[in-house]
Design a protein around this motif. Structure first.
Motif, PDB file in Angstrom:
ATOM      1  N   ALA A  21      38.614  43.218  36.958  1.00 22.86           N
ATOM      2  CA  ALA A  21      38.162  43.443  38.336  1.00 22.86           C
ATOM      3  C   ALA A  21      39.176  42.880  39.322  1.00 22.86           C
ATOM      4  N   GLY A  22      39.929  43.777  39.942  1.00 24.32           N
ATOM      5  CA  GLY A  22      40.956  43.313  40.877  1.00 24.32           C
ATOM      6  C   GLY A  22      41.239  44.369  41.931  1.00 24.32           C
ATOM      7  N   GLY A  23      42.512  44.723  42.033  1.00 22.88           N
ATOM      8  CA  GLY A  23      42.981  45.586  43.111  1.00 22.88           C
ATOM      9  C   GLY A  23      42.301  46.946  43.154  1.00 22.88           C
ATOM     10  N   GLN A  24      42.007  47.528  41.987  1.00 20.97           N
ATOM     11  CA  GLN A  24      41.393  48.861  42.005  1.00 20.97           C
ATOM     12  C   GLN A  24      40.018  48.823  42.675  1.00 20.97           C
ATOM     13  N   ASN A  25      39.257  47.776  42.387  1.00 18.79           N
ATOM     14  CA  ASN A  25      37.936  47.640  43.018  1.00 18.79           C
ATOM     15  C   ASN A  25      38.094  47.540  44.536  1.00 18.79           C
ATOM     16  N   GLY A 219      44.717  35.505  41.841  1.00 20.18           N
ATOM     17  CA  GLY A 219      44.502  36.750  41.102  1.00 20.18           C
ATOM     18  C   GLY A 219      43.972  36.524  39.709  1.00 20.18           C
ATOM     19  N   ARG A 220      43.905  37.630  38.968  1.00 25.87           N
ATOM     20  CA  ARG A 220      43.483  37.531  37.578  1.00 25.87           C
ATOM     21  C   ARG A 220      44.485  36.661  36.835  1.00 25.87           C
ATOM     22  N   LEU A 221      44.035  36.028  35.778  1.00 27.44           N
ATOM     23  CA  LEU A 221      44.927  35.085  35.084  1.00 27.44           C
ATOM     24  C   LEU A 221      45.468  35.662  33.777  1.00 27.44           C
ATOM     25  N   GLN A 223      47.926  37.291  31.116  1.00 23.41           N
ATOM     26  CA  GLN A 223      49.293  36.794  30.938  1.00 23.41           C
ATOM     27  C   GLN A 223      50.331  37.459  31.825  1.00 23.41           C
ATOM     28  N   ARG A 224      50.168  38.802  31.959  1.00 25.42           N
ATOM     29  CA  ARG A 224      51.220  39.522  32.679  1.00 25.42           C
ATOM     30  C   ARG A 224      51.308  39.154  34.158  1.00 25.42           C
ATOM     31  N   LYS A 225      50.306  38.419  34.660  1.00 27.40           N
ATOM     32  CA  LYS A 225      50.357  37.992  36.065  1.00 27.40           C
ATOM     33  C   LYS A 225      51.333  36.839  36.268  1.00 27.40           C
ATOM     34  N   GLN A 286      37.298  31.806  40.262  1.00 30.27           N
ATOM     35  CA  GLN A 286      37.162  32.947  41.166  1.00 30.27           C
ATOM     36  C   GLN A 286      36.892  32.484  42.588  1.00 30.27           C
ATOM     37  N   ILE A 287      37.475  33.198  43.518  1.00 28.21           N
ATOM     38  CA  ILE A 287      37.218  32.874  44.923  1.00 28.21           C
ATOM     39  C   ILE A 287      36.724  34.141  45.622  1.00 28.21           C
ATOM     40  N   ARG A 288      35.737  33.982  46.501  1.00 23.53           N
ATOM     41  CA  ARG A 288      35.248  35.142  47.253  1.00 23.53           C
ATOM     42  C   ARG A 288      36.318  35.553  48.256  1.00 23.53           C
ATOM     43  N   TYR A 308      55.114  42.822  35.515  1.00 22.46           N
ATOM     44  CA  TYR A 308      55.190  44.125  36.183  1.00 22.46           C
ATOM     45  C   TYR A 308      53.983  44.214  37.088  1.00 22.46           C
ATOM     46  N   GLU A 309      54.022  45.102  38.073  1.00 23.15           N
ATOM     47  CA  GLU A 309      52.905  45.154  39.029  1.00 23.15           C
ATOM     48  C   GLU A 309      52.794  46.554  39.614  1.00 23.15           C
ATOM     49  N   PRO A 310      51.728  47.289  39.257  1.00 25.20           N
ATOM     50  CA  PRO A 310      51.577  48.643  39.802  1.00 25.20           C
ATOM     51  C   PRO A 310      51.602  48.651  41.336  1.00 25.20           C
ATOM     52  N   PHE A 311      50.896  47.746  41.966  1.00 22.92           N
ATOM     53  CA  PHE A 311      51.026  47.608  43.421  1.00 22.92           C
ATOM     54  C   PHE A 311      51.033  46.130  43.821  1.00 22.92           C
ATOM     55  N   GLY A 312      49.892  45.473  43.697  1.00 24.29           N
ATOM     56  CA  GLY A 312      49.830  44.047  44.066  1.00 24.29           C
ATOM     57  C   GLY A 312      49.307  43.852  45.482  1.00 24.29           C
ATOM     58  N   ILE A 313      47.984  43.703  45.624  1.00 22.85           N
ATOM     59  CA  ILE A 313      47.406  43.526  46.966  1.00 22.85           C
ATOM     60  C   ILE A 313      47.551  42.070  47.427  1.00 22.85           C
TER      61      ILE A 313
HETATM   62  N1  UDP Z   1      40.690  38.466  44.142  1.00 24.84           N
HETATM   63  C1  UDP Z   1      39.625  37.785  44.704  1.00 24.84           C
HETATM   64  N2  UDP Z   1      39.192  36.654  44.093  1.00 24.84           N
HETATM   65  C2  UDP Z   1      39.767  36.166  42.977  1.00 24.84           C
HETATM   66  C3  UDP Z   1      40.878  36.847  42.434  1.00 24.84           C
HETATM   67  C4  UDP Z   1      41.311  38.002  43.046  1.00 24.84           C
HETATM   68  O1  UDP Z   1      39.078  38.182  45.723  1.00 24.84           O
HETATM   69  O2  UDP Z   1      39.308  35.145  42.488  1.00 24.84           O
HETATM   70  C5  UDP Z   1      41.162  39.707  44.803  1.00 24.84           C
HETATM   71  C6  UDP Z   1      42.471  39.516  45.535  1.00 24.84           C
HETATM   72  O3  UDP Z   1      42.266  38.913  46.772  1.00 24.84           O
HETATM   73  C7  UDP Z   1      42.963  40.969  45.628  1.00 24.84           C
HETATM   74  C8  UDP Z   1      42.481  41.555  44.304  1.00 24.84           C
HETATM   75  O4  UDP Z   1      41.421  40.725  43.837  1.00 24.84           O
HETATM   76  O5  UDP Z   1      42.363  41.621  46.714  1.00 24.84           O
HETATM   77  C9  UDP Z   1      43.590  41.606  43.268  1.00 24.84           C
HETATM   78  O6  UDP Z   1      44.394  42.704  43.523  1.00 24.84           O
HETATM   79  P1  UDP Z   1      45.917  42.831  43.064  1.00 24.84           P
HETATM   80  O7  UDP Z   1      46.340  44.217  43.398  1.00 24.84           O
HETATM   81  O8  UDP Z   1      46.728  41.745  43.660  1.00 24.84           O
HETATM   82  O9  UDP Z   1      45.901  42.589  41.494  1.00 24.84           O
HETATM   83  P2  UDP Z   1      45.150  43.326  40.276  1.00 24.84           P
HETATM   84  O10 UDP Z   1      44.006  42.437  39.925  1.00 24.84           O
HETATM   85  O11 UDP Z   1      44.709  44.681  40.727  1.00 24.84           O
HETATM   86  O12 UDP Z   1      46.148  43.396  39.162  1.00 24.84           O
END
Ligand code: UDP
Length: 415
Positions: A21-25, A219-221, A223-225, A286-288, A308-313
């Motif tokens: 659960a990250g950038g795509q959501n 972000g997610r933890l 390994q690739r991050k 996790q942080i809101r 690597y990073e498809p986009f990276g928000i």
């Molecule tokens: N995020 C968040 N709380 C967390 C970790 C991540 O709100 O504890 C959000 C972060 O702010 C960003 C998204 O999740 O909006 C992660 O998107 P990113 O494209 O950087 O990475 P992805 O997880 O898609 O690889």
């Protein structure tokens, strides 16, 4: 327009930070909201991950999330969802026969598979726009045998790419990858992801902090991050005589009270302990999103060091709050972070380069401020979700003829 988003594993309602659960959501939620604000009606189809979820949930006026029964109603790794995509497609056909959308926008390769399979069974053609968010070819290149994607991905993903009417690449690097995958360049449009500029801005509360320079990762933890690389860089900074730094790690699969149970935190802590810097690293869990801007404002610098990073928000969120970014020069970070202007680029998987960049930045507060200001300006000029929605709408318009129909109606009204 009636727009159907298909996002099989990434619900716009999910808690962020966990493994899948990250950038795509964030992308699906923000894009849908902005399209609704522009007058469109959006339905997001996502897999039911919990038996107690209602069939339909309103995300905001104009956006509804439909929970699709495909596979057991529990959280399942996205790498195990392929067997349920036929059933997912059956449900889409059922919904779309009742109410046919003007355009379908699928997210991630499996959603593309389900969407294209479903659209073929409708009585009239409906255009499909597809955003990959991540490419299996790139993942395999970097993760090798550790890539747990189903083997079929290598064959099916290019098929999704070539079948879609338009593939939206979120950065120029991805456009090259898509071309190499066999997608005709005339079917590729580049529209980046965006950032919520109302939430992420330099003004607002700042988390209290001590006197140490604060380095942050978010972000997610997985390994690739590359959070491990930032911990290694911290060791180097200490070796260079700096005892005035701390690393704050936000994100992971657990909320704050349960951080110790997160397997990735355990792995990273072991790494930090082996390097003798455990006392300088804080894992927050996790942080809101709502709490993230104050945390980002408290950092001197945010490090984004993915393999690597498809986009990276996250780098956009940091820049939007006026915090400079040290970023690996990969994928979307090549476009979003401008080396020497909004942050510093480092080669991928290079802890020494991260340490040198950090050392130089922390010694130069005036430069940190300049980079922070320029980062904020860049996000405002290029990365608002309003702009992303407008550019995405143009892609839809080209396919549906909506723009020409609108201008025809306008002309008729004036004549
Ligand atoms: N995020 C968040 N709380 C967390 C970790 C991540 O709100 O504890 C959000 C972060 O702010 C960003 C998204 O999740 O909006 C992660 O998107 P990113 O494209 O950087 O990475 P992805 O997880 O898609 O690889």
């Amino acid at each position: 327009m009636r727009i159907s988003m298909v996002s099989e594993h990434a619900s716009p309602l999910a808690t962020l930070g966990g493994v899948d659960a990250g950038g795509q959501n964030v992308h699906v939620a923000a894009l849908s909201r902005e399209l609704a604000a522009r007058g469109h009606t959006v339905t997001v189809f996502t897999r039911r991950e919990d038996a107690t979820l209602p069939d339909r949930v309103e995300l905001c006026p104009g956006v509804e999330v439909v929970h699709v029964d495909a596979g057991p109603p529990e959280r399942i790794s996205k790498d195990e969802l392929l067997p349920f995509m036929d059933v997912f497609a059956d449900h889409l056909v059922e919904h779309w026969r009742e109410e046919t959308p003007d355009v379908v926008h699928s997210h991630f390769w499996m959603s593309g598979l389900a969407a294209e399979g479903a659209v073929r069974r409708l009585p009239r053609p409906v255009p499909v726009v597809h955003t990959f968010h991540a490419l299996g070819t790139v993942k395999r290149r970097h993760q090798g045998l550790e890539d747990t994607s189903p083997a079929e991905r290598a064959v099916l993903e290019p098929m999704v790419g070539t079948a879609a009417d338009v593939v939206i690449a979120t950065c120029s690097d991805e456009a090259f990858e898509l071309k190499a995958m066999g997608v005709d360049t005339s079917h590729i449009s580049v529209v980046p992801c965006g950032v919520d500029l109302d939430l992420f801005s330099p003004e607002g509360p700042t988390e209290p902090r001590g006197p140490k320079h604060r380095i942050m990762t978010v972000g997610r933890l997985v390994q690739r991050k590359g959070v491990g690389l930032t911990i290694s860089a911290l060791r180097q900074l200490v070796d260079e005589g700096r005892d005035d730094v701390e690393l704050v790690v936000l994100g992971g699969s657990r909320p704050p009270g349960q951080v110790d149970e997160d397997a990735d935190v355990q792995r990273l802590r072991t790494h930090a302990r082996a390097l003798g810097v455990e006392h300088l690293v804080t894992f927050r869990g996790q942080i809101r999103q709502a709490d993230l801007p104050a945390a980002l404002r408290s950092a001197d610098v945010v490090v984004c060091a993915p393999w690597y990073e498809p986009f990276g928000i996250v780098p956009l969120e940091a820049m939007a709050t006026g915090t400079p970014v040290v970023a690996a020069a990969v994928g979307g970070l090549i476009d979003s972070v401008v080396d020497g202007v909004t942050g510093v680029h480092v080669p991928p998987r290079d802890a020494e380069a991260i340490a040198s960049a950090l050392g130089a930045l922390l010694d130069d507060p005036a430069r940190l401020r300049r980079l922070g200001l320029a980062g904020h300006a860049r996000t405002v000029s290029r990365y608002s979700w309003q702009r992303v929605a407008r550019d995405t709408e143009s892609v839809y318009d080209q396919l549906t003829g909506a723009r020409s129909a609108r201008s025809r109606r306008r002309k008729e009204a004036h004549s």
